[in-house]
Design a protein around this motif. Structure first.
Motif, PDB file in Angstrom:
ATOM      1  N   UNK A  50     101.545  -2.828  41.750  1.00 28.30           N
ATOM      2  CA  UNK A  50     100.323  -3.381  41.174  1.00 28.30           C
ATOM      3  C   UNK A  50     100.446  -3.544  39.659  1.00 28.30           C
ATOM      4  N   UNK A  51     101.210  -2.687  39.006  1.00 28.06           N
ATOM      5  CA  UNK A  51     101.471  -2.867  37.575  1.00 28.06           C
ATOM      6  C   UNK A  51     102.246  -4.162  37.348  1.00 28.06           C
ATOM      7  N   UNK A  52     103.226  -4.415  38.191  1.00 27.75           N
ATOM      8  CA  UNK A  52     103.993  -5.664  38.095  1.00 27.75           C
ATOM      9  C   UNK A  52     103.098  -6.858  38.387  1.00 27.75           C
ATOM     10  N   UNK A  53     102.245  -6.739  39.388  1.00 35.98           N
ATOM     11  CA  UNK A  53     101.304  -7.820  39.713  1.00 35.98           C
ATOM     12  C   UNK A  53     100.375  -8.082  38.531  1.00 35.98           C
ATOM     13  N   UNK A  54      99.971  -7.025  37.834  1.00 35.70           N
ATOM     14  CA  UNK A  54      99.123  -7.177  36.651  1.00 35.70           C
ATOM     15  C   UNK A  54      99.816  -8.009  35.582  1.00 35.70           C
ATOM     16  N   UNK A  55     101.094  -7.733  35.376  1.00 38.38           N
ATOM     17  CA  UNK A  55     101.875  -8.500  34.398  1.00 38.38           C
ATOM     18  C   UNK A  55     101.898  -9.978  34.794  1.00 38.38           C
ATOM     19  N   UNK A  56     102.120 -10.243  36.064  1.00 33.97           N
ATOM     20  CA  UNK A  56     102.144 -11.629  36.550  1.00 33.97           C
ATOM     21  C   UNK A  56     100.800 -12.319  36.326  1.00 33.97           C
ATOM     22  N   UNK A  57      99.712 -11.622  36.643  1.00 35.61           N
ATOM     23  CA  UNK A  57      98.376 -12.219  36.489  1.00 35.61           C
ATOM     24  C   UNK A  57      98.058 -12.480  35.021  1.00 35.61           C
ATOM     25  N   UNK A  58      98.452 -11.564  34.139  1.00 34.74           N
ATOM     26  CA  UNK A  58      98.209 -11.780  32.714  1.00 34.74           C
ATOM     27  C   UNK A  58      99.038 -12.946  32.194  1.00 34.74           C
TER      28      UNK A  58
END
Length: 87
Positions: free
Chosen positions: A19-27
């Motif tokens: 989810x941290x990686x997904x957060x980076x992608x979304x940002x």
């Protein structure tokens, strides 16, 4: 499913690191939409709204994952506003 129900569900299902990686992608996707606008393109309000929603959800997940309370966030926001307005 409500947001409050979804956040622990998705964190348990995917794990904090994913989810941290997904957060980076979304940002990054939000950055792309804003960059297009900032550098002379037209503002795609639908895309902006979509990416803002994604980032907002990811921020809530990060707060839950790393035990950062709403109060902590509000205190930090207040500090930043006070620092900015005192300058």
């Amino acid at each position: 499913m409500t947001t409050k129900q979804f956040i622990p569900y998705i964190l348990k299902k995917n794990g904090y690191t994913a989810q941290a990686i997904k957060s980076i992608e979304e940002m990054a996707e939000l950055t792309y939409v804003l960059s297009r606008y900032a550098f002379g393109g037209t503002l795609d309000r639908e895309s902006l709204g979509e990416e803002l929603a994604d980032v907002e959800l990811m921020l809530r997940e990060l707060c839950e994952a790393f035990d950062i309370s709403d109060l902590e966030i509000e205190q930090r926001i207040k500090y930043k506003i006070d620092r900015y307005t005192e300058a």
